[in-house]
Design an enzyme around this catalytic site. Structure first.
Site, short mmCIF file in Angstrom:
data_model
loop_
_atom_site.label_atom_id
_atom_site.label_comp_id
_atom_site.label_asym_id
_atom_site.label_seq_id
_atom_site.Cartn_x
_atom_site.Cartn_y
_atom_site.Cartn_z
CD GLU A 153 23.81 -44.16 1.67
OE1 GLU A 153 23.43 -45.21 1.10
OE2 GLU A 153 23.30 -43.73 2.72
N GLY A 180 20.60 -41.94 4.33
CA GLY A 180 20.48 -41.50 5.72
C GLY A 180 19.06 -41.63 6.25
CB ALA A 185 22.88 -37.19 3.84
CD GLU A 191 23.19 -44.47 6.80
OE1 GLU A 191 23.08 -43.31 6.33
OE2 GLU A 191 24.29 -45.02 6.95
C1 3H9 Z 1 23.43 -40.17 2.37
O1 3H9 Z 1 22.33 -40.35 2.79
C2 3H9 Z 1 24.67 -40.23 3.18
C3 3H9 Z 1 24.48 -40.90 4.51
O2 3H9 Z 1 24.64 -42.30 4.39
C4 3H9 Z 1 25.53 -40.46 5.50
C5 3H9 Z 1 25.51 -39.06 5.92
C6 3H9 Z 1 26.49 -38.76 7.00
N1 3H9 Z 1 19.69 -34.51 -1.26
O3 3H9 Z 1 15.05 -37.67 -8.44
P1 3H9 Z 1 14.00 -36.63 -8.43
C7 3H9 Z 1 16.35 -33.65 -5.08
S1 3H9 Z 1 23.68 -39.76 0.74
C8 3H9 Z 1 19.38 -33.37 -1.88
O4 3H9 Z 1 13.75 -35.87 -9.67
P2 3H9 Z 1 12.02 -38.65 -7.92
C9 3H9 Z 1 16.72 -33.73 -6.55
O5 3H9 Z 1 17.93 -33.10 -6.80
C10 3H9 Z 1 22.07 -39.65 0.05
N2 3H9 Z 1 18.49 -33.29 -2.90
O6 3H9 Z 1 12.61 -37.19 -7.88
C11 3H9 Z 1 15.55 -33.05 -7.18
O7 3H9 Z 1 15.72 -31.66 -7.01
P3 3H9 Z 1 15.16 -30.63 -8.08
C12 3H9 Z 1 21.52 -40.98 -0.27
C13 3H9 Z 1 17.90 -34.42 -3.29
O8 3H9 Z 1 10.72 -38.56 -7.25
C14 3H9 Z 1 14.38 -33.47 -6.31
O9 3H9 Z 1 14.96 -33.90 -5.08
N3 3H9 Z 1 20.28 -40.80 -0.98
C15 3H9 Z 1 18.20 -35.64 -2.69
O10 3H9 Z 1 12.12 -39.19 -9.30
C16 3H9 Z 1 13.54 -34.56 -6.88
O11 3H9 Z 1 14.40 -35.63 -7.26
C17 3H9 Z 1 20.21 -40.83 -2.32
O12 3H9 Z 1 21.18 -41.05 -3.00
C18 3H9 Z 1 19.13 -35.66 -1.62
N4 3H9 Z 1 19.45 -36.80 -0.98
O13 3H9 Z 1 13.01 -39.54 -7.03
C19 3H9 Z 1 18.85 -40.61 -2.91
N5 3H9 Z 1 17.47 -36.61 -3.31
O14 3H9 Z 1 13.68 -30.83 -8.12
C20 3H9 Z 1 18.96 -39.90 -4.21
C21 3H9 Z 1 16.74 -35.99 -4.24
O15 3H9 Z 1 15.57 -29.30 -7.56
N6 3H9 Z 1 17.66 -39.52 -4.68
N7 3H9 Z 1 16.99 -34.67 -4.25
O16 3H9 Z 1 15.82 -31.02 -9.37
C22 3H9 Z 1 16.88 -40.32 -5.44
O17 3H9 Z 1 17.22 -41.46 -5.73
C23 3H9 Z 1 15.60 -39.75 -5.95
O18 3H9 Z 1 15.71 -38.35 -5.94
C24 3H9 Z 1 14.36 -40.14 -5.12
C25 3H9 Z 1 13.14 -39.33 -5.65
C26 3H9 Z 1 14.07 -41.63 -5.31
C27 3H9 Z 1 14.55 -39.81 -3.66
#
Ligand code: 3H9
Length: 698
Positions: free
Chosen positions: A130, A107, A66, A110
Site C-alpha cells: 500500500e 487487502g 483492494a 489482510e
Molecule cells: C489495498 O489493498 C488497500 C487495503 O489495505 C485497504 C482497503 C480498505 N486494483 O501489474 P499488472 C490491474 S490497496 C485494481 O500488469 P502483473 C492492473 O491495473 C491495493 N486493479 O500485472 C492491470 O490492469 P490492466 C494493494 C489492479 O501480473 C492488471 O491488474 N495492492 C490491482 O505484472 C494487471 O496488472 C497493490 O498495490 C488492484 N489492486 O502484476 C497491488 N492490481 O490489465 C498492485 C492490479 O487493465 N498490483 N490491477 O492494465 C501489483 O503489484 C501487480 O498488479 C500484481 C500483478 C503483482 C498484482
C-alpha cells in the site's frame, strides 16, 4: 440470497465449502467480490453438510488487494467493506482456511490474515504494498502482520511494500502449512482436519507482539524512515499505526489505522502514486492496436554503434539474458565499446550488485562484429549511430539490403524525423523509433516513435520487448523532439527568459529543485553539455526563424563554458568535483546581457519560477495531445516521471496542472503572456477549453 455472484464462486468438496475469488485480472476486492465472500461465509455456516471453509483465488492471484479503481468512489466504503468481510471471516464458527498462491497483496493478504489458518503454495508473492500507492494497509495489516511474523519483519514489509516469496516466510508464523502438491487438495484436507478440532479457532488478532524494546525500535524506525521519505506522508504513518497497536492494543490500533487510511487516501501524493501505477500500465496500451495483434518473434537482437548509447542499449538486453550482435565500423571503436560495457559491469561487481559469474555470462552474450552480413538473422536491429540524417541514411540503406524480411529496423534518434529515416528503406512499415535515454542501461523511459507507416504488429512487438527489458515505453508520434524533448524546450526557453528578466541560475535551480525536480535546468545543462542545446538552437534559428529565444545561453557557449566537461558552465566547478558553484563571472554576464537587451531586471519570485517552468511543460503537453502526438495525458506524465526527473509525488506535469486547477493554470499563462517575452505563451486551446468547462486532463 444471492450467493454465486460472478466475482465469487461457491462450491463444496468433501464437506468443505470452497469460496473462489473470481475477479480477473488479479481478484481485486471490489464491492461485488466482498459481497460474494460474506455471502459465501454465511451460506457455509448455515449448511449443516459443510464443516469448514477454504478461501482461494482463481487465475493468476489469490488476491492483488483492494480494487484501486474504486478508491475515492462510493463503492470503496459501501458495505460490506473489507473490514466487515474480515470480521465475518473471524466470526465464522466453522474454520476458515486461506489457500494462498501466486499473489497475496494488500487487502488480499489482510483477508488471509483474518482467516483462522493459512496454507501457501511456494513461489507466491506476499506483500503489503500500500505504501507504494501513498496509503497504508487499511484493513488490519499494520495490526495483524506484526502479530503474525514479529514486529521488525512486519515493519520492514509494510514500510518498504516489497514482496517476499512465500517460502521465505514458511517459518515466520504467517503460514500454518506450505503446500507440497496441489494447493486446493491440501487446503481442503487441512480444513477437514481443522474442523475436527474444538473451536474457537485461532485468530491472529489474539496473538501477542513480543519485542525486547518495542518503543526504542519504533522510535529508531520513525527517525530513519522519516528522513528517507520527506515528501511522502505514508511511510511514517505506517509506523505510527503499528506503534498504536503495540502500545494500545489491537482494537485501538485498528481504529487508528483506519483513521490514517482515510486521511492518506485523499492526499495529493497518494493520488499521484496511483496515477503513476495506472499510467504505467495504460502506456502499454495503444488505442488502435488491440491486445490481440499478433507479435513478431524476437529472438536475435543487433545493435549498430558501440558508443555510449549503443553500449547502454546493448546492456539492457544482456541484463535480460538476450544475446546481442554488436556492430561497429572500426575494430578500435568496437574494442572501446566492449571495454566500456565490461567496466560498467565491473563497477557493479565492486559494489556487490553483480557476481563475477553473471558478469562473464552477460559479456558472453555479445557477438561483436564489423560486418553487416552478421545482421542477416537479426529479428530486431537498433541503430545508435551519429545523430545526422546522412549517416542514418547510409545505415538504413545498408540494413534494407541485408536484414531479413520482417526484421524490425529501429532508430535511436532523439531529434530526427523517423518518417524520413523510414523512407531510406523499401520497408517503412518495419521502421520504428526507439528513443532510449542516457544512460540507456539505467533510465526507465523508452519513447517508441511511431512513423506514419509503422505497422501495428511492429508497435505491439516493440512494446512487448520494452517490457522484457523493464522499460516504461510510451508511444509518441513524429514531431520535433517527440514528447519529452519538445516539452523541455519550452521549459528551457522560460528558464532562459527568466535569467534575462532578473533571476540567476542558482535561484532558478533552487526553486525548481525545491518543487521536487531532481536537478534544475542549469545544473542539468552543465551536466549534459551546453553545446548540445546550442547546436539544437542553431538548427532552430534556420528551421524556425519565427521562434524567439533568449540569446543568453549562446553568449555563454561563445565563451566555451560548455559545462562540467570544460570545468565551467552556468556554474564554476573545481577540478575533479561535480559541485555547482555559483559563478560571479556568469552572473555579471547575465546582468550585462539584460542591460544590453534593454530589459529592466526585477525580482522574480520562486513561485513565478516554478509556475513558468511547469506550466510551460503542461501547455506544450496539451498541444501534443491536441495533435495526437501522445494519445493520453497520462502518457505525457509517464515520460516526465521516468525520463525527466519530475517529482513522482506530484504525478507529472499534466496531473499537476489538474491538481492546481486548469482554471488557475490558464489564468497564470494569460498573465505571463502579458509580460515581456510573453509571446512565448500561446495557450493551448485544449487547455483553455478545459479551463473554461471545469475539465481536466486526467
Ligand atoms: C489495498 O489493498 C488497500 C487495503 O489495505 C485497504 C482497503 C480498505 N486494483 O501489474 P499488472 C490491474 S490497496 C485494481 O500488469 P502483473 C492492473 O491495473 C491495493 N486493479 O500485472 C492491470 O490492469 P490492466 C494493494 C489492479 O501480473 C492488471 O491488474 N495492492 C490491482 O505484472 C494487471 O496488472 C497493490 O498495490 C488492484 N489492486 O502484476 C497491488 N492490481 O490489465 C498492485 C492490479 O487493465 N498490483 N490491477 O492494465 C501489483 O503489484 C501487480 O498488479 C500484481 C500483478 C503483482 C498484482
Amino acid at each position: 440470497m444471492v450467493v454465486d455472484n460472478a466475482a465469487v464462486k461457491y462450491t463444496t468438496r468433501d464437506g468443505v465449502a470452497v469460496i473462489t475469488l473470481n475477479n480477473p485480472p488479479v481478484n481485486g476486492l471490489g464491492h461485488a467480490t466482498r459481497t460474494g465472500i460474506v455471502e459465501g461465509i454465511a451460506r457455509a455456516n448455515s449448511d449443516a453438510a459443510v464443516t469448514a471453509i477454504v478461501i482461494t483465488g482463481a487465475g493468476k492471484a489469490f488476491s492483488g488487494g483492494a480494487d484501486i479503481t474504486e478508491f475515492n468512489t462510493p463503492k470503496a466504503t459501501q458495505e460490506p467493506t473489507l473490514h466487515t468481510v474480515i470480521k465475518e471471516v473471524e466470526k465464522s464458527a466453522k474454520p476458515v482456511v486461506a489457500a494462498i498462491h501466486s499473489v497475496a497483496m494488500g487487502g488480499g493478504l489482510e483477508l488471509a490474515l483474518g482467516a483462522h489458518y493459512r496454507i501457501a503454495a511456494p513461489g507466491a508473492q506476499i506483500a503489503l504494498p500500500e505504501v507504494k500507492l501513498g496509503i497504508l494497509p487499511g484493513a488490519g495489516g499494520t495490526q495483524r502482520l506484526p502479530r503474525a511474523i514479529g514486529l521488525e519483519a512486519a515493519l520492514n514489509m509494510i514500510v518498504s511494500g516489497a514482496p517476499v516469496p512465500s517460502e521465505k516466510l514458511a517459518k515466520s508464523g504467517l503460514f500454518d502449512a506450505m503446500a507440497q502438491g496441489d494447493l486446493l487438495d491440501e487446503a481442503v484436507a487441512f480444513a477437514r482436519k481443522a474442523a475436527d478440532k474444538q473451536g474457537p479457532h485461532p485468530l491472529v488478532r489474539n496473538r501477542k507482539i513480543e519485542h525486547p524494546n518495542a518503543e526504542g525500535f519504533l522510535q529508531f524506525s520513525r527517525n530513519t524512515v522519516g528522513a528517507m521519505s520527506k515528501n511522502y506522508p505514508a511511510p511514517v504513518k505506517c509506523i505510527d499505526a503499528i506503534a498504536a497497536g503495540v502500545k494500545q492494543g489491537f482494537d485501538k490500533g485498528l481504529a487508528y489505522e483506519r483513521e490514517c487510511f482515510v486521511e492518506l487516501v485523499q492526499t495529493p501524493e497518494s493520488h499521484a502514486l496511483r496515477h503513476a501505477f495506472f499510467g504505467e500500465r495504460a502506456a502499454s496500451k495503444i488505442p488502435d492496436v488491440p491486445s490481440s495483434t499478433p507479435m513478431r518473434d524476437i529472438q536475435k537482437i543487433a545493435v549498430i554503434g558501440a558508443g555510449t548509447m549503443g553500449g547502454g542499449i546493448t546492456m539492457n538486453f544482456l541484463n535480460a539474458g538476450v544475446p546481442v550482435t554488436l556492430l561497429e565500423t572500426k575494430q578500435e571503436a568496437l574494442d572501446r565499446g566492449l571495454a566500456t560495457i565490461r567496466k560498467n559491469y565491473e563497477a557493479q561487481v565492486k559494489k556487490g550488485k553483480l557476481t563475477q559469474e553473471k558478469l562473464d555470462a552477460r559479456m558472453a552474450l555479445i557477438s561483436p562484429t564489423l560486418s553487416y552480413d552478421d545482421l542477416k538473422q537479426a529479428d530486431l536491429i537498433i541503430e545508435a549511430v551519429f545523430e545526422e540524417l546522412g549517416v542514418k541514411e547510409q545505415v538504413f540503406k545498408r540494413l534494407d539490403e541485408v536484414a531479413k524480411p520482417g526484421a524490425i529496423l529501429a532508430s535511436n534518434t532523439s531529434t530526427l524525423d523517423v518518417d524520413k529515416i523510414a523512407a531510406f528503406t523499401k520497408r517503412p512499415q518495419d521502421v520504428v523509433g526507439l528513443h532510449f535515454f542516457s544512460p540507456a542501461n539505467v533510465m526507465k523511459l523508452l519513447e517508441v516513435v511511431r512513423g506514419k507507416d509503422t505497422a501495428k504488429d511492429v508497435l505491439a512487438t516493440v512494446m512487448q520487448v520494452a517490457k522484457k527489458i523493464r522499460k516504461t515505453a510510451v508511444v509518441s508520434g513524429v514531431c520535433d523532439g517527440f514528447i519529452g524533448n519538445r516539452m523541455i524546450e519550452q521549459y528551457v526557453r522560460q528558464a532562459l527568459y527568466m535569467l534575462e528578466e532578473g533571476a540567476l541560475p542558482a535561484q532558478v535551480d533552487r526553486a525548481i529543485e525545491k518543487f521536487g525536480f531532481a536537478m534544475g535546468p542549469f545544473r542539468m545543462s552543465d551536466l549534459a553539455g551546453n553545446d548540445i542545446g546550442w547546436a539544437i538552437r542553431k538548427r532552430r534559428y534556420q528551421e524556425h526563424p519565427d521562434m524567439k529565444y533568449s540569446k543568453i545561453a549562446d553568449r555563454l557557449c561563445e565563451t566555451g563554458r560548455f559545462g562540467q566537461k570544460t570545468g565551467a558552465g552556468w556554474y564554476d566547478y573545481k577540478a575533479g568535483e561535480r559541485a555547482a558553484l555559483p559563478s560571479k563571472l556568469v552572473d555579471e554576464m547575465i546582468v550585462a546581457y539584460s542591460k544590453e537587451a534593454g530589459v529592466e531586471r526585477r525580482k522574480i519570485s520562486d513561485e513565478e519560477i516554478v509556475e513558468r517552468l511547469v506550466y510551460a511543460l503542461a501547455n506544450e503537453g496539451a498541444k501534443i495531445l491536441e495533435e495526437g502526438i501522445a494519445s493520453k495525458a497520462s502518457d505525457i506524465d509517464m515520460v516526465y516521471l521516468t525520463g525527466y526527473g519530475f517529482p513522482l509525488w506530484r504525478g507529472g506535469p499534466m496531473l499537476y496542472a489538474d491538481t492546481v486547477g486548469l482554471y488557475n493554470v490558464a489564468r497564470s499563462i494569460r498573465r505571463y503572456a502579458q509580460q515581456p517575452n510573453g509571446d512565448a505563451w500561446q495557450i493551448a486551446s485544449s487547455l483553455a477549453e478545459r479551463a473554461e468547462n471545469g475539465g481536466s486532463f486526467n
